[in-house]
Design an enzyme around this catalytic site. Structure first.
Site, mmCIF file in Angstrom:
data_model
loop_
_atom_site.group_PDB
_atom_site.id
_atom_site.type_symbol
_atom_site.label_atom_id
_atom_site.label_comp_id
_atom_site.label_asym_id
_atom_site.label_seq_id
_atom_site.Cartn_x
_atom_site.Cartn_y
_atom_site.Cartn_z
ATOM 1 C CE LYS A 40 -0.361 7.677 3.571
ATOM 2 N NZ LYS A 40 -0.344 9.140 3.425
ATOM 3 N NE ARG A 138 -4.082 14.996 0.719
ATOM 4 C CZ ARG A 138 -3.151 14.050 0.922
ATOM 5 N NH1 ARG A 138 -2.992 13.080 0.037
ATOM 6 N NH2 ARG A 138 -2.381 14.083 1.982
ATOM 7 C CG HIS A 167 0.905 16.454 3.080
ATOM 8 N ND1 HIS A 167 1.953 15.768 3.642
ATOM 9 C CD2 HIS A 167 0.500 15.699 2.014
ATOM 10 C CE1 HIS A 167 2.169 14.643 2.957
ATOM 11 N NE2 HIS A 167 1.308 14.582 1.973
ATOM 12 N NE ARG A 224 2.161 14.694 8.066
ATOM 13 C CZ ARG A 224 2.244 15.992 7.843
ATOM 14 N NH1 ARG A 224 2.237 16.856 8.842
ATOM 15 N NH2 ARG A 224 2.332 16.445 6.609
ATOM 16 C CE1 TYR A 268 -6.825 -17.071 -20.136
ATOM 17 C CE2 TYR A 268 -5.592 -15.963 -18.393
ATOM 18 C CZ TYR A 268 -6.609 -16.828 -18.795
ATOM 19 O OH TYR A 268 -7.396 -17.420 -17.850
ATOM 20 C CB CYS A 315 -2.966 -15.702 -15.232
ATOM 21 S SG CYS A 315 -2.180 -16.583 -16.576
ATOM 22 C CG ASP A 317 -5.911 -16.516 -9.599
ATOM 23 O OD1 ASP A 317 -6.182 -15.592 -8.814
ATOM 24 O OD2 ASP A 317 -6.710 -16.967 -10.437
HETATM 25 C C1 LIG Z 1 0.951 9.610 3.581
HETATM 26 C C2 LIG Z 1 1.228 10.855 4.303
HETATM 27 C C3 LIG Z 1 2.478 11.042 4.927
HETATM 28 C C4 LIG Z 1 3.629 10.073 4.783
HETATM 29 O O1 LIG Z 1 4.233 10.157 3.514
HETATM 30 P P1 LIG Z 1 5.697 9.521 3.312
HETATM 31 O O2 LIG Z 1 6.104 10.026 1.973
HETATM 32 O O3 LIG Z 1 5.510 8.047 3.320
HETATM 33 O O4 LIG Z 1 6.513 10.008 4.420
HETATM 34 C C5 LIG Z 1 2.647 12.181 5.693
HETATM 35 N N1 LIG Z 1 1.655 13.084 5.835
HETATM 36 C C6 LIG Z 1 0.454 12.938 5.238
HETATM 37 C C7 LIG Z 1 -0.588 13.992 5.456
HETATM 38 C C8 LIG Z 1 0.200 11.837 4.448
HETATM 39 O O5 LIG Z 1 -0.992 11.720 3.846
#
Ligand SMILES: *Cc1c(COP(=O)(O)O)cnc(C)c1O
Length: 390
Positions: A40, A138, A167, A224, A268, A315, A317
């Site tokens: 992502k 969540r 998660h 994951r 600045y 700044c 840029d």
């Molecule tokens: C972003 C995310 C992950 C990956 O997290 P890491 O800490 O990079 O492994 C896994 N599961 C879900 C649902 C996430 O949103």
């Protein structure tokens, strides 16, 4: 939106390092457990399409993204690997997801009902994973009964309930693993409860990178991982668990080098004043490129193993660095903003601490206008001081 590179600033991504990290993680997890690469946010700033293509060649089992645009970007680029959309889908976009062969996360009755209606009316196959909220707070079904209700809604023609997942909220907390263990127990309890009711899933997954590193017993059918692929640990305290190599190097070159007499101010708000005659270099890199402005007067880039301190306010840029103490500093010399700390480059862990941020956030924040350049190992590394007109 980069058309090539018309300034000496680039983010070089070494695909061989990504391979190394992918294999490192693969070797760490249980044999038979699949690996889902979470790419992502443009693969945490590394460029989702290139990273996905590369991981597909390495034999990754599944990809995951957060939002539909990211999934479509991958499919449009020809990625054929299964893709799970982790975040909530808007009911109106279910047809789009199905058209692009994206696996959906089912996290509420409202979405389960919408998917059921879509499958019934169109007779198109929808692939889904059911999300259980075991403590993250969540998205997901929050009780066994609620999860069962989702499964019953999804128990229809043309719906393929491939997976179920949860998660962790604080898997990296090694000081107190009790909440993580409680979440795992709740997840397994729900999976067993559903099995008793006749609902089975071929892909049960709960571990993110931190959990996959710390709890091999939670591996189940798939883990994951996102951050590990890019060479970072979820928390620097987990470093000893697994060898990883940072894949991205953000570099630039001086655009102007000048000598400034003592007592003059830079930038600045005039927050920096030269103490003596100093050599100041101006770089084409600023907060619009993702350099946190809080690093003004507090951070550095490295060049030839020396520190070039950021002087004055960053700044939008540009920024200025003090290169007085770097011997023979010239326009040819590379300056590194993000690199491998083991090679003496600035650490994004420390940078994140200093700015009350998070190393994930620094990677994701690398500006879109910085071109990503893909290399394989040191050997093929492009000549440094060359503009890349692609
Ligand atoms: C972003 C995310 C992950 C990956 O997290 P890491 O800490 O990079 O492994 C896994 N599961 C879900 C649902 C996430 O949103």
């Amino acid at each position: 939106m980069s058309y090539g590179s018309y300034r000496y600033t680039k983010a070089e991504v070494d695909l061989d390092k990504i391979t190394f990290n992918f294999k490192s993680m693969q070797n760490h997890i249980s044999a038979g457990t699949q690996l889902m690469a979470v790419i992502k946010a443009d693969a945490y700033g590394h460029g989702a399409v290139e990273v996905a293509r590369h991981l597909e060649k390495q034999g990754v089992d599944y990809l995951a993204v957060a939002v539909m645009d990211e999934a479509i970007e991958l499919r449009s680029a020809g990625i054929t690997c299964p893709i799970l959309l982790l975040s909530p889908i808007e009911p109106d976009t279910i047809p789009t997801a199905v058209r692009w062969d994206i696996t959906l996360t089912i996290f509420s009755e409202r979405i389960a009902a919408a998917v059921q209606a879509f499958a019934r009316i169109t007779k198109k196959t929808v692939k889904v994973h059911v999300k259980v909220d075991t403590g993250m707070g969540r998205i997901g079904a929050r009780t066994e009964e609620e999860t069962l209700r989702l499964c019953q809604l999804l128990n229809a023609d043309n719906i393929f309930c491939e997976g179920i997942f949860t998660h962790f909220a604080e898997a990296e907390n090694t000081a107190d693993p009790s909440f993580t263990k409680k979440q795992f127990k709740a997840f397994i309890g729900t999976v067993d409860y559903l099995q008793d009711k006749g609902f089975n899933f071929s892909l049960r997954h709960c571990s993110n990178t931190a959990a996959a590193m710390l709890y091999p017993e939670f591996d189940l059918d798939m883990i994951r991982t996102g951050i590990s692929l890019f060479g970072y640990h979820p928390d620097p305290a987990l470093k000893q668990l697994l060898d990883l190599k940072p894949a991205l190097t953000l570099t630039t070159h001086a655009a102007m080098i000048k000598s400034v007499p003592a007592g003059q101010t830079i930038g600045y708000g005039r927050t920096y004043k030269t103490e003596k005659e100093e050599t100041i270099a101006t770089l084409l890199l600023g907060y619009a490129d993702g350099i946190p402005r809080e690093l003004s007067n507090r951070w550095y880039l490295t060049s030839k193993k020396h520190k070039a301190s950021i002087v004055g306010r960053i700044c939008m840029d540009q920024l200025m660095v003090n290169v007085t103490d770097i011997p023979d500093f010239s326009y040819e010399d590379e300056l590194v903003f993000i690199g491998d700390p083991d090679k003496g480059h600035p650490s994004i862990y420390t940078m994140a601490d200093l700015t009350d941020s998070f190393h994930y956030e620094i990677l994701c924040g690398i500006g879109k206008r910085i071109p990503r350049v893909y290399t394989k190992g040191e050997a093929v590394k492009a000549k440094q001081n060359v503009l890349l007109d692609r």
